[in-house]
Design a protein around this motif. Structure first.
Motif, PDB file in Angstrom:
ATOM      1  N   SER A   1       0.844  -1.238   0.035  1.00 31.77           N
ATOM      2  CA  SER A   1      -0.062  -0.105   0.031  1.00 31.77           C
ATOM      3  C   SER A   1       0.853   1.151  -0.019  1.00 31.77           C
ATOM      4  N   ARG A   2       0.389   2.268  -0.445  1.00 29.59           N
ATOM      5  CA  ARG A   2       1.108   3.678  -0.498  1.00 29.59           C
ATOM      6  C   ARG A   2       0.880   4.592   0.861  1.00 29.59           C
ATOM      7  N   GLU A   3       1.576   4.947   1.543  1.00 26.97           N
ATOM      8  CA  GLU A   3       1.706   5.644   2.881  1.00 26.97           C
ATOM      9  C   GLU A   3       2.625   6.953   2.591  1.00 26.97           C
ATOM     10  N   ASN A   4       2.152   8.176   2.336  1.00 22.85           N
ATOM     11  CA  ASN A   4       2.868   9.307   2.361  1.00 22.85           C
ATOM     12  C   ASN A   4       3.838   9.332   1.149  1.00 22.85           C
ATOM     13  N   GLY A   5       3.567   8.745   0.000  1.00 22.03           N
ATOM     14  CA  GLY A   5       4.590   8.715  -0.843  1.00 22.03           C
ATOM     15  C   GLY A   5       5.435   7.502  -0.913  1.00 22.03           C
ATOM     16  N   ALA A   6       5.445   6.629   0.029  1.00 19.76           N
ATOM     17  CA  ALA A   6       6.351   5.445   0.012  1.00 19.76           C
ATOM     18  C   ALA A   6       5.435   4.323  -0.190  1.00 19.76           C
ATOM     19  N   LEU A   7       5.846   3.180  -0.814  1.00 15.00           N
ATOM     20  CA  LEU A   7       5.308   2.133  -1.038  1.00 15.00           C
ATOM     21  C   LEU A   7       5.740   1.090   0.199  1.00 15.00           C
ATOM     22  N   VAL A   8       4.488   0.458   1.176  1.00 18.82           N
ATOM     23  CA  VAL A   8       5.040  -0.118   1.955  1.00 18.82           C
ATOM     24  C   VAL A   8       4.449  -1.634   1.846  1.00 18.82           C
ATOM     25  N   VAL A   9       5.454  -2.751   2.128  1.00 16.51           N
ATOM     26  CA  VAL A   9       5.013  -3.926   1.820  1.00 16.51           C
ATOM     27  C   VAL A   9       5.263  -4.669   3.092  1.00 16.51           C
ATOM     28  N   GLY A  10       4.337  -5.586   3.231  1.00 24.76           N
ATOM     29  CA  GLY A  10       4.141  -6.606   4.252  1.00 24.76           C
ATOM     30  C   GLY A  10       4.521  -7.870   3.994  1.00 24.76           C
ATOM     31  N   ALA A  11       5.337  -8.707   4.757  1.00 31.79           N
ATOM     32  CA  ALA A  11       5.668  -9.813   4.181  1.00 31.79           C
ATOM     33  C   ALA A  11       6.073 -10.777   5.497  1.00 31.79           C
ATOM     34  N   GLU A  12       6.373 -12.152   5.124  1.00 31.85           N
ATOM     35  CA  GLU A  12       6.594 -13.117   6.212  1.00 31.85           C
ATOM     36  C   GLU A  12       7.646 -14.028   5.900  1.00 31.85           C
ATOM     37  N   GLY A  13       8.769 -14.359   6.757  1.00 28.20           N
ATOM     38  CA  GLY A  13       9.933 -15.074   6.139  1.00 28.20           C
ATOM     39  C   GLY A  13       9.879 -16.375   7.121  1.00 28.20           C
ATOM     40  N   GLU A  14      10.163 -17.365   6.488  1.00 22.98           N
ATOM     41  CA  GLU A  14      10.525 -18.698   7.077  1.00 22.98           C
ATOM     42  C   GLU A  14      11.740 -19.274   6.835  1.00 22.98           C
ATOM     43  N   TYR A  15      12.225 -20.064   7.726  1.00 28.35           N
ATOM     44  CA  TYR A  15      13.365 -20.899   7.474  1.00 28.35           C
ATOM     45  C   TYR A  15      13.207 -22.067   7.623  1.00 28.35           C
ATOM     46  N   LEU A  16      13.251 -23.074   6.459  1.00 25.12           N
ATOM     47  CA  LEU A  16      12.708 -24.415   6.656  1.00 25.12           C
ATOM     48  C   LEU A  16      13.589 -25.583   6.903  1.00 25.12           C
ATOM     49  N   HIS A  17      15.008 -25.177   7.070  1.00 25.73           N
ATOM     50  CA  HIS A  17      15.917 -26.201   7.409  1.00 25.73           C
ATOM     51  C   HIS A  17      15.848 -26.390   8.883  1.00 25.73           C
ATOM     52  N   ASP A  18      16.178 -27.597   9.516  1.00 29.09           N
ATOM     53  CA  ASP A  18      16.098 -27.819  10.870  1.00 29.09           C
ATOM     54  C   ASP A  18      17.458 -27.521  11.683  1.00 29.09           C
ATOM     55  N   GLU A  19      18.458 -26.519  10.857  1.00 31.21           N
ATOM     56  CA  GLU A  19      19.458 -26.333  11.776  1.00 31.21           C
ATOM     57  C   GLU A  19      20.053 -25.043  11.171  1.00 31.21           C
ATOM     58  N   GLY A  20      20.603 -24.318  12.096  1.00 30.57           N
ATOM     59  CA  GLY A  20      21.013 -22.931  11.684  1.00 30.57           C
ATOM     60  C   GLY A  20      19.907 -22.026  11.413  1.00 30.57           C
ATOM     61  N   GLY A  21      20.071 -20.933  10.868  1.00 26.96           N
ATOM     62  CA  GLY A  21      19.034 -19.866  10.563  1.00 26.96           C
ATOM     63  C   GLY A  21      19.435 -19.098   9.510  1.00 26.96           C
ATOM     64  N   TYR A  22      18.685 -17.927   9.310  1.00 24.72           N
ATOM     65  CA  TYR A  22      18.735 -16.975   8.250  1.00 24.72           C
ATOM     66  C   TYR A  22      18.426 -15.703   8.532  1.00 24.72           C
ATOM     67  N   ALA A  23      19.170 -14.611   8.005  1.00 29.92           N
ATOM     68  CA  ALA A  23      18.890 -13.237   8.327  1.00 29.92           C
ATOM     69  C   ALA A  23      18.473 -12.504   7.284  1.00 29.92           C
ATOM     70  N   LEU A  24      17.554 -11.832   7.373  1.00 27.39           N
ATOM     71  CA  LEU A  24      17.260 -10.937   6.105  1.00 27.39           C
ATOM     72  C   LEU A  24      17.315  -9.307   6.584  1.00 27.39           C
ATOM     73  N   HIS A  25      17.835  -8.662   5.625  1.00 27.74           N
ATOM     74  CA  HIS A  25      18.344  -7.207   5.975  1.00 27.74           C
ATOM     75  C   HIS A  25      17.507  -6.281   5.059  1.00 27.74           C
TER      76      HIS A  25
END
Length: 223
Positions: free
Chosen positions: A91-115
């Protein structure tokens, strides 16, 4: 899990960092990566979903067959989804496009970072000359913080903000959100892999996502 986006020392050969700022966390276990990677694909698998999938290394004839499968696309054979990004709103908010999302890590060991630095909005440039690049204006997501630290079995919501995002240049032109695959994941260089990581955006005053069908060629997922 690490704080402030740090990738912790594995204790077995150092750390792993991504060129775009994101990527595996606790990349190694007992001296070996937690995932044995021969190839990577990051592509749209649904009209609102991108997956980073890996397949194990192959040798001999199996390696030739793996290369053929990679060029043909799809997640068949030995491909296994490791990270899933599902987009939920735009959606648009004050000239910006704002996107909502969800992240999942599907392996059973370790992890993952989103920046935030991993994500870019692509806006088509109508009438762009063939020698002017790939025909997109790029708008990076705001900020350089960690958006989500993904752990096994745990889905994490996050949001992206694209300040002063261009409007679509025409009714037919479709913008895309692109996830940049790290240059190296679990010890594997992704430079030769198929990693467009794009979904199509149709921002909606009501905050809805789009219902465009997924196109066969997911570097341009809505054709």
């Amino acid at each position: 899990m690490p704080e402030d986006g740090a990738v912790p020392d594995s204790g077995a050969g150092g750390t792993e960092e991504a060129s775009a700022g994101g990527g595996p966390v606790n990349a190694e276990s007992g001296g070996a990566p937690v995932i044995d990677v021969g190839a990577v694909r990051t592509e749209a698998v649904e009209n609102d979903t991108v997956e980073l999938a890996t397949r194990p290394p192959a040798e001999g004839d199996a390696a030739d067959q793996a290369g053929e499968a990679l060029s043909e696309g799809g997640h068949g054979g030995d491909w296994r989804a490791v990270v899933r990004l599902t987009y939920t709103s735009a959606s648009r908010e004050n000239g910006a496009l704002v996107v909502g999302a969800e992240g999942e890590y599907l392996h059973d060991e370790g992890g993952y970072a989103l920046h935030a630095a991993d994500f870019t909005l692509l806006t088509p440039v109508l009438g762009a000359a063939p020698d002017s690049g790939d025909g997109f204006e790029r708008t990076p997501a705001a900020g350089d913080e960690v958006l989500a630290e993904l752990a096994p079995g745990d889905a994490r919501p996050f949001s992206l903000r694209f300040p002063d995002a261009p409007e679509r240049p025409s009714e037919e032109a479709v913008q895309m959100v692109e996830y940049t695959t790290p240059a190296e994941v679990w010890g594997h260089s992704t430079g030769g892999d198929y990693t467009p990581g794009r979904v199509c955006v149709v921002d909606d005053a009501d905050g809805g996502w789009h219902d465009l069908p997924l196109f066969e060629y997911t570097d341009y997922p809505c054709g």
